[in-house]
Design a protein around this motif. Structure first.
Motif, PDB file in Angstrom:
ATOM      1  N   PHE A   1       5.905 -12.906 -39.002  1.00 25.69           N
ATOM      2  CA  PHE A   1       7.145 -13.199 -38.298  1.00 25.69           C
ATOM      3  C   PHE A   1       6.891 -13.248 -36.792  1.00 25.69           C
ATOM      4  CE2 PHE A   1      11.416 -12.215 -36.699  1.00 25.69           C
ATOM      5  CZ  PHE A   1      12.230 -12.936 -37.554  1.00 25.69           C
ATOM      6  N   ARG A   2       6.174 -12.267 -36.286  1.00 29.23           N
ATOM      7  CA  ARG A   2       5.885 -12.226 -34.850  1.00 29.23           C
ATOM      8  C   ARG A   2       4.980 -13.382 -34.435  1.00 29.23           C
ATOM      9  NH1 ARG A   2       4.887  -5.695 -34.903  1.00 29.23           N
ATOM     10  NH2 ARG A   2       7.057  -5.055 -34.567  1.00 29.23           N
ATOM     11  N   GLN A   3       4.049 -13.763 -35.298  1.00 27.26           N
ATOM     12  CA  GLN A   3       3.193 -14.913 -34.999  1.00 27.26           C
ATOM     13  C   GLN A   3       4.020 -16.186 -34.864  1.00 27.26           C
ATOM     14  OE1 GLN A   3       0.058 -15.213 -37.952  1.00 27.26           O
ATOM     15  NE2 GLN A   3      -0.507 -13.058 -37.701  1.00 27.26           N
ATOM     16  N   LYS A   4       5.014 -16.341 -35.747  1.00 26.15           N
ATOM     17  CA  LYS A   4       5.876 -17.523 -35.694  1.00 26.15           C
ATOM     18  C   LYS A   4       6.711 -17.546 -34.410  1.00 26.15           C
ATOM     19  CE  LYS A   4       4.934 -19.363 -39.778  1.00 26.15           C
ATOM     20  NZ  LYS A   4       4.373 -20.732 -39.942  1.00 26.15           N
ATOM     21  N   ILE A   5       7.199 -16.378 -33.991  1.00 30.15           N
ATOM     22  CA  ILE A   5       7.955 -16.296 -32.743  1.00 30.15           C
ATOM     23  C   ILE A   5       7.068 -16.696 -31.564  1.00 30.15           C
ATOM     24  CG2 ILE A   5       9.068 -14.707 -31.121  1.00 30.15           C
ATOM     25  CD1 ILE A   5      10.872 -15.217 -33.432  1.00 30.15           C
ATOM     26  N   ASP A   6       5.854 -16.151 -31.523  1.00 30.07           N
ATOM     27  CA  ASP A   6       4.938 -16.482 -30.433  1.00 30.07           C
ATOM     28  C   ASP A   6       4.587 -17.970 -30.445  1.00 30.07           C
ATOM     29  OD1 ASP A   6       4.855 -13.953 -29.360  1.00 30.07           O
ATOM     30  OD2 ASP A   6       3.084 -13.320 -30.466  1.00 30.07           O
ATOM     31  N   ALA A   7       4.382 -18.530 -31.646  1.00 32.66           N
ATOM     32  CA  ALA A   7       4.058 -19.955 -31.737  1.00 32.66           C
ATOM     33  C   ALA A   7       5.196 -20.802 -31.190  1.00 32.66           C
ATOM     34  CB  ALA A   7       3.754 -20.332 -33.188  1.00 32.66           C
ATOM     35  N   PHE A   8       6.435 -20.414 -31.471  1.00 36.29           N
ATOM     36  CA  PHE A   8       7.597 -21.139 -30.943  1.00 36.29           C
ATOM     37  C   PHE A   8       7.617 -21.077 -29.419  1.00 36.29           C
ATOM     38  CE2 PHE A   8      12.058 -20.774 -29.456  1.00 36.29           C
ATOM     39  CZ  PHE A   8      12.514 -22.040 -29.782  1.00 36.29           C
ATOM     40  N   LEU A   9       7.404 -19.887 -28.856  1.00 39.18           N
ATOM     41  CA  LEU A   9       7.460 -19.716 -27.405  1.00 39.18           C
ATOM     42  C   LEU A   9       6.348 -20.481 -26.700  1.00 39.18           C
ATOM     43  CD1 LEU A   9       8.301 -15.903 -27.248  1.00 39.18           C
ATOM     44  CD2 LEU A   9       9.845 -17.805 -26.739  1.00 39.18           C
ATOM     45  N   ASN A  10       5.274 -20.782 -27.410  1.00 41.39           N
ATOM     46  CA  ASN A  10       4.157 -21.508 -26.816  1.00 41.39           C
ATOM     47  C   ASN A  10       4.122 -22.979 -27.221  1.00 41.39           C
ATOM     48  OD1 ASN A  10       2.413 -19.451 -25.291  1.00 41.39           O
ATOM     49  ND2 ASN A  10       2.790 -18.403 -27.230  1.00 41.39           N
ATOM     50  N   SER A  11       5.195 -23.459 -27.843  1.00 43.27           N
ATOM     51  CA  SER A  11       5.284 -24.864 -28.255  1.00 43.27           C
ATOM     52  C   SER A  11       6.147 -25.634 -27.266  1.00 43.27           C
ATOM     53  CB  SER A  11       5.899 -24.955 -29.651  1.00 43.27           C
ATOM     54  OG  SER A  11       7.286 -24.621 -29.601  1.00 43.27           O
ATOM     55  N   PRO A  12       6.062 -26.963 -27.240  1.00 47.73           N
ATOM     56  CA  PRO A  12       6.943 -27.751 -26.358  1.00 47.73           C
ATOM     57  C   PRO A  12       8.425 -27.492 -26.633  1.00 47.73           C
ATOM     58  CG  PRO A  12       5.142 -29.113 -27.162  1.00 47.73           C
ATOM     59  CD  PRO A  12       5.066 -27.815 -27.923  1.00 47.73           C
ATOM     60  N   ALA A  13       8.794 -27.255 -27.895  1.00 51.24           N
ATOM     61  CA  ALA A  13      10.210 -27.043 -28.230  1.00 51.24           C
ATOM     62  C   ALA A  13      10.725 -25.711 -27.704  1.00 51.24           C
ATOM     63  CB  ALA A  13      10.410 -27.114 -29.741  1.00 51.24           C
ATOM     64  N   GLY A  14       9.873 -24.676 -27.698  1.00 50.61           N
ATOM     65  CA  GLY A  14      10.342 -23.339 -27.346  1.00 50.61           C
ATOM     66  C   GLY A  14       9.846 -22.811 -26.029  1.00 50.61           C
ATOM     67  N   SER A  15       9.035 -23.570 -25.329  1.00 47.04           N
ATOM     68  CA  SER A  15       8.486 -23.097 -24.058  1.00 47.04           C
ATOM     69  C   SER A  15       9.610 -22.804 -23.067  1.00 47.04           C
ATOM     70  CB  SER A  15       7.545 -24.154 -23.477  1.00 47.04           C
ATOM     71  OG  SER A  15       7.080 -23.766 -22.206  1.00 47.04           O
ATOM     72  N   GLY A  16       9.644 -21.590 -22.558  1.00 52.35           N
ATOM     73  CA  GLY A  16      10.685 -21.216 -21.613  1.00 52.35           C
ATOM     74  C   GLY A  16      11.990 -20.790 -22.249  1.00 52.35           C
ATOM     75  N   TRP A  17      11.993 -20.646 -23.601  1.00 51.41           N
ATOM     76  CA  TRP A  17      13.220 -20.114 -24.221  1.00 51.41           C
ATOM     77  C   TRP A  17      13.419 -18.682 -23.719  1.00 51.41           C
ATOM     78  CZ3 TRP A  17      16.657 -22.840 -27.047  1.00 51.41           C
ATOM     79  CH2 TRP A  17      17.702 -22.132 -27.654  1.00 51.41           C
ATOM     80  N   PRO A  18      14.630 -18.288 -23.391  1.00 49.54           N
ATOM     81  CA  PRO A  18      14.846 -16.951 -22.830  1.00 49.54           C
ATOM     82  C   PRO A  18      14.483 -15.840 -23.823  1.00 49.54           C
ATOM     83  CG  PRO A  18      16.745 -18.356 -22.462  1.00 49.54           C
ATOM     84  CD  PRO A  18      15.864 -19.078 -23.423  1.00 49.54           C
ATOM     85  N   LEU A  19      14.174 -14.684 -23.267  1.00 45.09           N
ATOM     86  CA  LEU A  19      13.954 -13.480 -24.063  1.00 45.09           C
ATOM     87  C   LEU A  19      14.748 -12.341 -23.432  1.00 45.09           C
ATOM     88  CD1 LEU A  19      10.847 -14.960 -23.824  1.00 45.09           C
ATOM     89  CD2 LEU A  19      10.481 -13.264 -25.605  1.00 45.09           C
ATOM     90  N   PHE A  20      15.115 -11.368 -24.259  1.00 45.68           N
ATOM     91  CA  PHE A  20      15.716 -10.164 -23.720  1.00 45.68           C
ATOM     92  C   PHE A  20      14.672  -9.411 -22.900  1.00 45.68           C
ATOM     93  CE2 PHE A  20      18.749 -11.161 -26.998  1.00 45.68           C
ATOM     94  CZ  PHE A  20      19.951 -10.708 -26.492  1.00 45.68           C
ATOM     95  N   ASN A  21      15.134  -8.719 -21.898  1.00 47.11           N
ATOM     96  CA  ASN A  21      14.263  -7.992 -20.979  1.00 47.11           C
ATOM     97  C   ASN A  21      13.745  -6.723 -21.668  1.00 47.11           C
ATOM     98  OD1 ASN A  21      12.958  -6.959 -18.764  1.00 47.11           O
ATOM     99  ND2 ASN A  21      14.712  -7.087 -17.387  1.00 47.11           N
ATOM    100  N   LEU A  22      12.805  -6.932 -22.583  1.00 47.67           N
ATOM    101  CA  LEU A  22      12.216  -5.864 -23.389  1.00 47.67           C
ATOM    102  C   LEU A  22      10.719  -6.119 -23.497  1.00 47.67           C
ATOM    103  CD1 LEU A  22      14.776  -5.945 -26.345  1.00 47.67           C
ATOM    104  CD2 LEU A  22      14.657  -4.159 -24.602  1.00 47.67           C
ATOM    105  N   ASP A  23       9.995  -5.119 -23.951  1.00 44.68           N
ATOM    106  CA  ASP A  23       8.563  -5.286 -24.161  1.00 44.68           C
ATOM    107  C   ASP A  23       8.261  -6.176 -25.364  1.00 44.68           C
ATOM    108  OD1 ASP A  23       7.655  -3.772 -21.998  1.00 44.68           O
ATOM    109  OD2 ASP A  23       7.956  -1.903 -23.090  1.00 44.68           O
TER     110      ASP A  23
END
Length: 733
Positions: free
Chosen positions: A303-325
């Motif tokens: 699940f976490r790998q899929k989230i990271d892949a989204f954030l590093n893809s053209p579709a998800g690059s720069g998607w906001p995240l909550f201010n958490l670790d």
């Protein structure tokens, strides 16, 4: 404060440790003192709690072990006695309600079971809701008194320690627990289950420890189970390291001119992936194995790998995240609604600008400590959201408004997309005009805040939330369902919004171009993470579920512990419905005793489904003319059910319902019955095993159809398609 001397010299006390509501309590049972029957106590004779089965909660409070009554010392009044509303006559957790006819109706507790299938601890918590009018209590007691709930009650499992890997707990929750004549906890009405991977931020400093609470229990597998219960004015913070789920047990039914009545049999649930995504959570009902799970059963690592892949893809690059670790992502609505939110300067968060308020939402680059101090303050989104704003700036006209602060690039907009987005903008602008025109004269608008403006950002916030303009007014004001534009009512335009826009990554023009993605979050939820859950507020995938059940089962990181390991979808199952015999119409007379389903070739030792498998028992105090077969491993299947006269009905469904091609103005279609239903395999036998005289008539009444309909009473029709097998009423009533 001076307390009376309740320890008399001639009474010998013996201490014992009890587990009440999951907490360990030291109780003193006073032996050979007599008494216990002269309540309320006047201070004379033996104290009422000298009988066995009483627990000392503090120096000023005693409670019966079953939680139905107690004594509390009140300065100036002495020992005051209280008794639980609707208490269950000594059975822990049982609450006695009134049915529609005013008769006593015992309501058994329901359970919440949590399985940690991951390789790291999780930290579960449950939070109730505050209600100015407690409709669940009104329905149970058949009263119109409001019975307000003025606090949130938060329950933590093994607080600070959580659930270790590969362990589980089962919480037992009654409909309500009364704390005193004015205070009670309604466990079933709009609760939240929070599953975290870190214990931080799950508590508020002002939470008040409640100690033990009657009727609440907890058992653990491979772990102890201790419950800590707190009273609070605040819920669990949004910026916790947790995935939120919601549940509701039972239902409170309004009756014109009368008090509500209560239906306890269903369990309602959904996972709030529409708000945020953080952990893989799956939910299924207890004691209903024919309903597959909602949510995700992926491992925590995948699940976490899929989230990271989204954030590093053209579709998800720069998607906001909550201010958490961690990697907690807001949904499509919250990226607009929460982007200006800030936290306390004292908040311990990874992105913390010097001398300023930390943002609620940030971006991955800032979490990786690659931002300047100014960017920490102001950088709340990146390319993915900017693409969405550029799309709206390129495909839709905004008149004289200067949108250059929000739009950085002109995108070539396909004509179909331009038309669809223009209609949606026109629809919401009309809704705003209705709001603006009526704001000053509508008594439902308090005028406590300034009327908002219609502009680029306010429009996008309402569109992605699919919420009406009603700021400063009551929640029921200016509903979208009442809004129309030429040629389009709410139902019709909502279907365009769902199918053509939110799922526009399926459209021929898309071709994987991230700049044309209406909402990249939808693909993340449904395809990357493979979840059947809300990705937006009116999603046509699986959202809120309401099914028969004795409780709910939650899992993190896998299907272990679920009664059905397959994911639920409406297309894969069907609803069995029957007519109601006229002799018992408009009553609570039960029709079905039990039912069961067997998939041919899948049952060990019974590949032909010859054995009578009926393992779901229906409520005997409620008239429910059918049941749902939600998820089966394969077709064909054999279905059996028994009515209240012990007639047994058997029929087979040969194949999964085909997908219907509805015409534009039709909401019902009829598949080829011969491909799905074998009339020769249908039979009704009486309690003696003989074929019922009306067996052929009942089997011949089978009507198979598919319907487009609303998910619930609060939404527009046509969102989902359900399959039905309808029959004539059962026999002998």
């Amino acid at each position: 404060m001076r307390l009376p001397d309740v320890g008399t010299p001639h009474c010998r006390s013996r201490a014992r440790v009890l587990r009440i509501g999951g907490a360990l309590v030291l109780a003193f049972t006073l032996a050979a003192c007599g008494g216990g029957n002269d309540r309320p106590w006047t201070g004379e004779g033996a104290v009422p709690w000298s009988a066995s089965g009483w627990v000392q909660l503090s120096d000023t409070e005693w409670m019966a072990e079953n939680g139905t009554e107690g004594y509390r010392w009140v300065e100036g009044q002495g020992w005051t006695h209280w008794r639980a509303l609707g208490s269950g006559g000594g059975d822990p957790g049982v609450v006695v309600c009134k049915d529609r006819a005013g008769n006593d109706m015992p309501v058994n507790p329901k359970t919440i079971t949590i399985h940690n299938n991951s390789d790291e601890p999780i930290y579960p918590a449950i939070a109730t809701s505050m209600n100015e009018v407690n409709e669940w209590l009104q329905g149970c007691l058949r009263t119109t008194e409001p019975h307000p709930t003025q606090f949130i009650y938060k329950t933590y499992v093994n607080e600070g320690q959580g659930l270790p890997p590969h362990s589980s707990v089962q919480l037992t929750l009654p409909l309500m627990s009364q704390l005193d004549p004015q205070r009670y906890i309604t466990w079933w009405n709009g609760g939240r289950v929070i599953l975290a991977d870190k214990p931080d931020r799950l508590r508020n400093p002002d939470d008040q420890d409640m100690g033990a609470v009657g009727g609440v229990g907890c058992e653990g597998q491979n772990t102890p189970c201790t419950l800590s219960i707190y009273q609070s004015k605040e819920g669990i913070p949004e910026n916790s390291y947790a995935q939120l789920s919601e549940y509701t047990f039972g239902d409170s039914i309004p009756v014109d001119g009368q008090a509500r009545w209560f239906k306890p049999e269903n369990v309602g649930y959904n996972i709030s992936y529409v708000d945020h995504v953080y952990m893989p959570v799956a939910i299924g009902p207890k004691n209903n194995p024919y309903i597959g799970y909602s949510g995700s059963a992926q491992s925590l690592s995948l699940f976490r790998q899929k989230i990271d892949a989204f954030l590093n893809s053209p579709a998800g690059s720069g998607w906001p995240l909550f201010n958490l670790d961690g990697r907690k992502l807001p949904g499509g609505y919250n990226i607009f609604a929460m982007r200006s939110g800030t936290l306390s300067p004292n908040e311990d968060v990874p992105v913390k600008p010097a001398g300023g308020f930390p943002p609620v939402l940030t971006v991955l680059r800032c979490l990786q400590n690659q931002c300047t101090d100014q960017e920490k303050k102001s950088l709340h989104f990146g390319d993915a959201v900017q693409n969405m704003q550029n799309l709206w700036g390129s495909c839709v006209s905004w008149g004289s408004e200067d949108i250059t602060p929000h739009v950085t690039q002109t995108i070539v907009c396909p004509s179909e997309l331009k038309n669809d987005m223009g209609l949606i903008k026109q629809f919401f602008e009309q809704n705003y005009n209705d709001y603006s025109r009526n704001y000053d004269t509508d008594p439902a608008c308090s005028k406590a805040q300034k009327k908002i403006e219609f502009n680029f950002l306010s429009a996008l916030s309402h569109i992605y939330g699919w919420v009406q303009f009603n700021e400063g007014c009551s929640a029921a004001t200016n509903k979208l369902a009442a809004t129309t534009i030429p040629g389009w009512d709410h139902h019709k335009i909502q279907q365009l919004y769902i199918n053509d826009l939110q799922y526009n990554h399926h459209q021929p023009y898309f071709h994987g171009d991230a700049q044309l993605a209406f909402n990249p979050y939808v693909k993340l939820i449904h395809e990357d993470l493979q979840m059947n859950a809300y990705a937006f507020s009116v999603d046509d995938a699986i959202g809120f579920m309401s099914e028969l059940g004795d409780g709910l089962i939650f899992t993190v990181g896998g299907t272990q512990g679920l009664e059905n390991p397959d994911q639920f979808n409406y297309a894969g199952g069907f609803q069995v419905t029957m007519g109601v015999p006229s002799s018992v119409a408009n009553t609570d007379t039960a029709l079905i005793r039990k039912y069961g389903v067997c998939a041919f070739g899948r049952e060990a030792g019974d590949s032909q489904c010859a054995q009578d498998k009926q393992d779901v028992f229906m409520p005997e105090y409620r008239q429910i003319p059918g049941f749902r077969v939600g998820t089966v491993p394969s077709y064909p299947v054999k279905v059996r059910f028994t009515d209240m006269h012990d007639n047994v009905y058997t029929f087979e469904v040969k194949a999964r319902f085909p997908l219907c091609n509805f015409s534009q103005n039709e909401d019902t279609c009829y598949p080829d019955k011969t491909q799905l239903f074998d009339a020769s395999a249908c039979k009704v036998v009486d309690k003696n095993g003989a074929t019922h005289a009306k067996s052929n008539d009942w089997c011949g009444s089978a009507d198979l159809h598919e319907k487009r309909e609303a998910r619930d009473n609060n939404s527009s029709g046509g969102q989902i398609t359900r399959n039905y097998i309808a029959f004539a009423p059962p026999m002998d009533f």
